[in-house]
Scaffold this motif. Structure first.
Motif, PDB file in Angstrom:
ATOM      1  N   GLY A 129       0.797  -0.908   0.491  1.00  0.00           N
ATOM      2  CA  GLY A 129      -0.192  -0.046   0.070  1.00  0.00           C
ATOM      3  C   GLY A 129       0.760   1.399   0.209  1.00  0.00           C
ATOM      4  N   LEU A 130       0.091   2.392  -0.225  1.00  0.00           N
ATOM      5  CA  LEU A 130       1.045   3.404  -0.556  1.00  0.00           C
ATOM      6  C   LEU A 130       0.215   5.194   0.493  1.00  0.00           C
ATOM      7  CD1 LEU A 130      -0.285   5.383  -2.356  1.00  0.00           C
ATOM      8  CD2 LEU A 130       0.319   3.986  -4.208  1.00  0.00           C
ATOM      9  N   SER A 131       0.338   5.878   0.946  1.00  0.00           N
ATOM     10  CA  SER A 131      -0.245   7.272   1.900  1.00  0.00           C
ATOM     11  C   SER A 131       0.182   8.145   1.579  1.00  0.00           C
ATOM     12  CB  SER A 131       0.139   7.034   3.336  1.00  0.00           C
ATOM     13  OG  SER A 131      -0.697   7.586   3.851  1.00  0.00           O
ATOM     14  N   THR A 132      -0.241   9.542   0.565  1.00  0.00           N
ATOM     15  CA  THR A 132       0.627  10.728  -0.109  1.00  0.00           C
ATOM     16  C   THR A 132      -0.227  11.498   0.843  1.00  0.00           C
ATOM     17  OG1 THR A 132       0.823   9.313  -2.055  1.00  0.00           O
ATOM     18  CG2 THR A 132      -0.244  12.241  -1.935  1.00  0.00           C
ATOM     19  N   ASN A 133       0.726  12.602   0.689  1.00  0.00           N
ATOM     20  CA  ASN A 133      -0.016  14.154   1.606  1.00  0.00           C
ATOM     21  C   ASN A 133       0.706  14.639   0.476  1.00  0.00           C
ATOM     22  OD1 ASN A 133      -0.184  12.252   4.650  1.00  0.00           O
ATOM     23  ND2 ASN A 133      -1.137  14.497   4.839  1.00  0.00           N
ATOM     24  N   VAL A 134      -0.518  16.068   0.209  1.00  0.00           N
ATOM     25  CA  VAL A 134      -0.238  16.642  -0.859  1.00  0.00           C
ATOM     26  C   VAL A 134      -0.291  18.241   0.262  1.00  0.00           C
ATOM     27  CG1 VAL A 134      -1.477  18.307  -2.444  1.00  0.00           C
ATOM     28  CG2 VAL A 134      -1.361  15.604  -3.065  1.00  0.00           C
ATOM     29  N   GLU A 183      10.110   5.987  -0.098  1.00  0.00           N
ATOM     30  CA  GLU A 183       9.419   7.238   0.198  1.00  0.00           C
ATOM     31  C   GLU A 183       9.677   7.742  -1.228  1.00  0.00           C
ATOM     32  OE1 GLU A 183       9.447   9.554   3.591  1.00  0.00           O
ATOM     33  OE2 GLU A 183       9.566   8.424   4.828  1.00  0.00           O
ATOM     34  N   SER A 184       9.116   9.256  -1.590  1.00  0.00           N
ATOM     35  CA  SER A 184       9.040   9.538  -3.432  1.00  0.00           C
ATOM     36  C   SER A 184       8.643  10.944  -2.733  1.00  0.00           C
ATOM     37  CB  SER A 184       8.555   8.865  -4.171  1.00  0.00           C
ATOM     38  OG  SER A 184       8.319   9.596  -5.344  1.00  0.00           O
ATOM     39  N   HIS A 185       8.754  12.087  -3.043  1.00  0.00           N
ATOM     40  CA  HIS A 185       8.729  13.358  -2.798  1.00  0.00           C
ATOM     41  C   HIS A 185       8.951  14.668  -4.459  1.00  0.00           C
ATOM     42  CE1 HIS A 185       8.566  13.094   1.830  1.00  0.00           C
ATOM     43  NE2 HIS A 185       9.684  11.943   1.413  1.00  0.00           N
ATOM     44  N   PHE A 186       8.010  15.282  -3.939  1.00  0.00           N
ATOM     45  CA  PHE A 186       7.273  16.011  -5.405  1.00  0.00           C
ATOM     46  C   PHE A 186       7.827  17.891  -4.566  1.00  0.00           C
ATOM     47  CE2 PHE A 186       6.293  18.417  -8.805  1.00  0.00           C
ATOM     48  CZ  PHE A 186       7.269  18.803  -9.628  1.00  0.00           C
ATOM     49  N   TRP A 192       3.583  20.422  -2.004  1.00  0.00           N
ATOM     50  CA  TRP A 192       5.232  19.099  -1.348  1.00  0.00           C
ATOM     51  C   TRP A 192       3.947  17.658  -1.513  1.00  0.00           C
ATOM     52  CZ3 TRP A 192       5.664  18.199   4.661  1.00  0.00           C
ATOM     53  CH2 TRP A 192       5.933  16.993   4.773  1.00  0.00           C
ATOM     54  N   VAL A 193       3.921  16.944  -2.637  1.00  0.00           N
ATOM     55  CA  VAL A 193       3.914  16.041  -2.636  1.00  0.00           C
ATOM     56  C   VAL A 193       4.919  14.759  -2.120  1.00  0.00           C
ATOM     57  CG1 VAL A 193       2.384  14.011  -3.992  1.00  0.00           C
ATOM     58  CG2 VAL A 193       2.758  16.863  -4.732  1.00  0.00           C
ATOM     59  N   ALA A 194       4.017  13.929  -0.894  1.00  0.00           N
ATOM     60  CA  ALA A 194       4.931  12.915   0.115  1.00  0.00           C
ATOM     61  C   ALA A 194       4.174  12.075   0.222  1.00  0.00           C
ATOM     62  CB  ALA A 194       4.867  13.757   1.156  1.00  0.00           C
ATOM     63  N   THR A 195       4.499  10.525  -0.452  1.00  0.00           N
ATOM     64  CA  THR A 195       4.288   9.695  -0.578  1.00  0.00           C
ATOM     65  C   THR A 195       4.876   8.387   0.257  1.00  0.00           C
ATOM     66  OG1 THR A 195       3.373  10.332  -2.590  1.00  0.00           O
ATOM     67  CG2 THR A 195       3.373   7.794  -2.056  1.00  0.00           C
ATOM     68  N   SER A 196       4.829   7.765   1.165  1.00  0.00           N
ATOM     69  CA  SER A 196       5.117   6.847   1.487  1.00  0.00           C
ATOM     70  C   SER A 196       4.864   5.467   0.865  1.00  0.00           C
ATOM     71  CB  SER A 196       5.121   6.916   2.891  1.00  0.00           C
ATOM     72  OG  SER A 196       6.015   5.439   3.883  1.00  0.00           O
ATOM     73  N   TRP A 197       5.646   4.198   0.890  1.00  0.00           N
ATOM     74  CA  TRP A 197       4.799   2.701   0.046  1.00  0.00           C
ATOM     75  C   TRP A 197       5.642   1.891   0.749  1.00  0.00           C
ATOM     76  CZ3 TRP A 197       8.264   0.077  -2.994  1.00  0.00           C
ATOM     77  CH2 TRP A 197       9.532   0.634  -3.432  1.00  0.00           C
ATOM     78  N   VAL A 198       5.069   0.769   0.501  1.00  0.00           N
ATOM     79  CA  VAL A 198       5.294  -0.133   1.519  1.00  0.00           C
ATOM     80  C   VAL A 198       5.583  -1.359   0.237  1.00  0.00           C
ATOM     81  CG1 VAL A 198       5.201  -2.590   2.265  1.00  0.00           C
ATOM     82  CG2 VAL A 198       4.999  -0.035   3.271  1.00  0.00           C
TER      83      VAL A 198
END
Length: 215
Positions: A129-134, A183-186, A192-198
């Motif tokens: 899964g993943l979680s993203t915060n804009v 993690e991926s950050h833009f 700021w788009v921050a995403t953590s994934w497993v």
């Protein structure tokens, strides 16, 4: 689909441990892309050749294009990416998913500070899964985020008119199974788009979100 921030304070200690793993991984040689040996539990970071984010942008690229916080997660995805996520990582915004969009404690503190942010998750508890915060950042917070990514070994490059930074780790779980997460950050303008994934991050996920938000 609601505009929420995750419950952060209760897990800051755990996040600090994972954040330390990113920092330690940045100090070792880049791993074999086929994965780490199951005999070694130490995490490794797979990043681009440059561990520091790009400090400047080409003159012909928009440098300060600002966005407003989207009203819902529906605004983040193209039809194609939405179909991919629904096929591979359903459901959207399962209330039982507690994965944060970053494991870096300073970044979590910014998200907790009251900045406007929208959280969207994909997947079910206990699986991929993943979680993203804009998040809409202040002028002071933007360089703070960029600096903390560099310090923690994220590789950064120009992408979609902004800066894309990413890092990946591989660790062994309690059953000695290899678990991949990252993690991926833009960063662009005030966004700021921050995403953590497993488990997996669909190809082009962060770039697609950025292209949709900045149009």
């Amino acid at each position: 689909m609601t505009n929420t921030r995750p419950r952060i304070r209760t897990l800051l200690a755990a996040a600090a441990v994972i954040s330390a793993a990113f920092a330690l991984a940045a100090c070792v040689p880049e791993p074999d892309p086929t994965g780490t040996s199951p005999s070694s539990p130490a995490p490794s970071v797979s990043a681009s050749d440059s561990a520091e984010p790009t400090a400047s942008v080409p003159a012909d690229r928009p440098q300060a294009v600002e966005i407003s916080l989207p009203a819902s997660c529906d605004a983040l995805y193209s039809p194609q990416m939405r179909a991919t996520l629904e096929d591979r990582l359903p459901p959207l915004n399962d209330p039982a998913v507690t994965l944060y969009s970053t494991q870096l404690v300073p970044a979590l503190e910014i998200l907790e500070s009251g900045v406007p942010t929208l959280r969207c998750s994909w997947g079910a508890p206990g699986g991929a899964g993943l979680s993203t915060n804009v998040t809409v950042l202040t002028a002071e917070d933007l360089p703070r985020v960029q600096d903390m990514l560099a310090v923690n070994g994220f590789g950064c490059e120009d992408a979609v008119g902004g800066i894309l930074c990413s890092a990946q780790t591989e660790t062994l779980d309690l059953d000695s199974k290899l678990v991949t997460r990252g993690e991926s950050h833009f960063l662009r303008g005030n966004g700021w788009v921050a995403t953590s994934w497993v488990g997996e991050l669909p190809a082009g996920y962060t770039e697609g979100v950025a292209a949709t938000l900045w149009g």
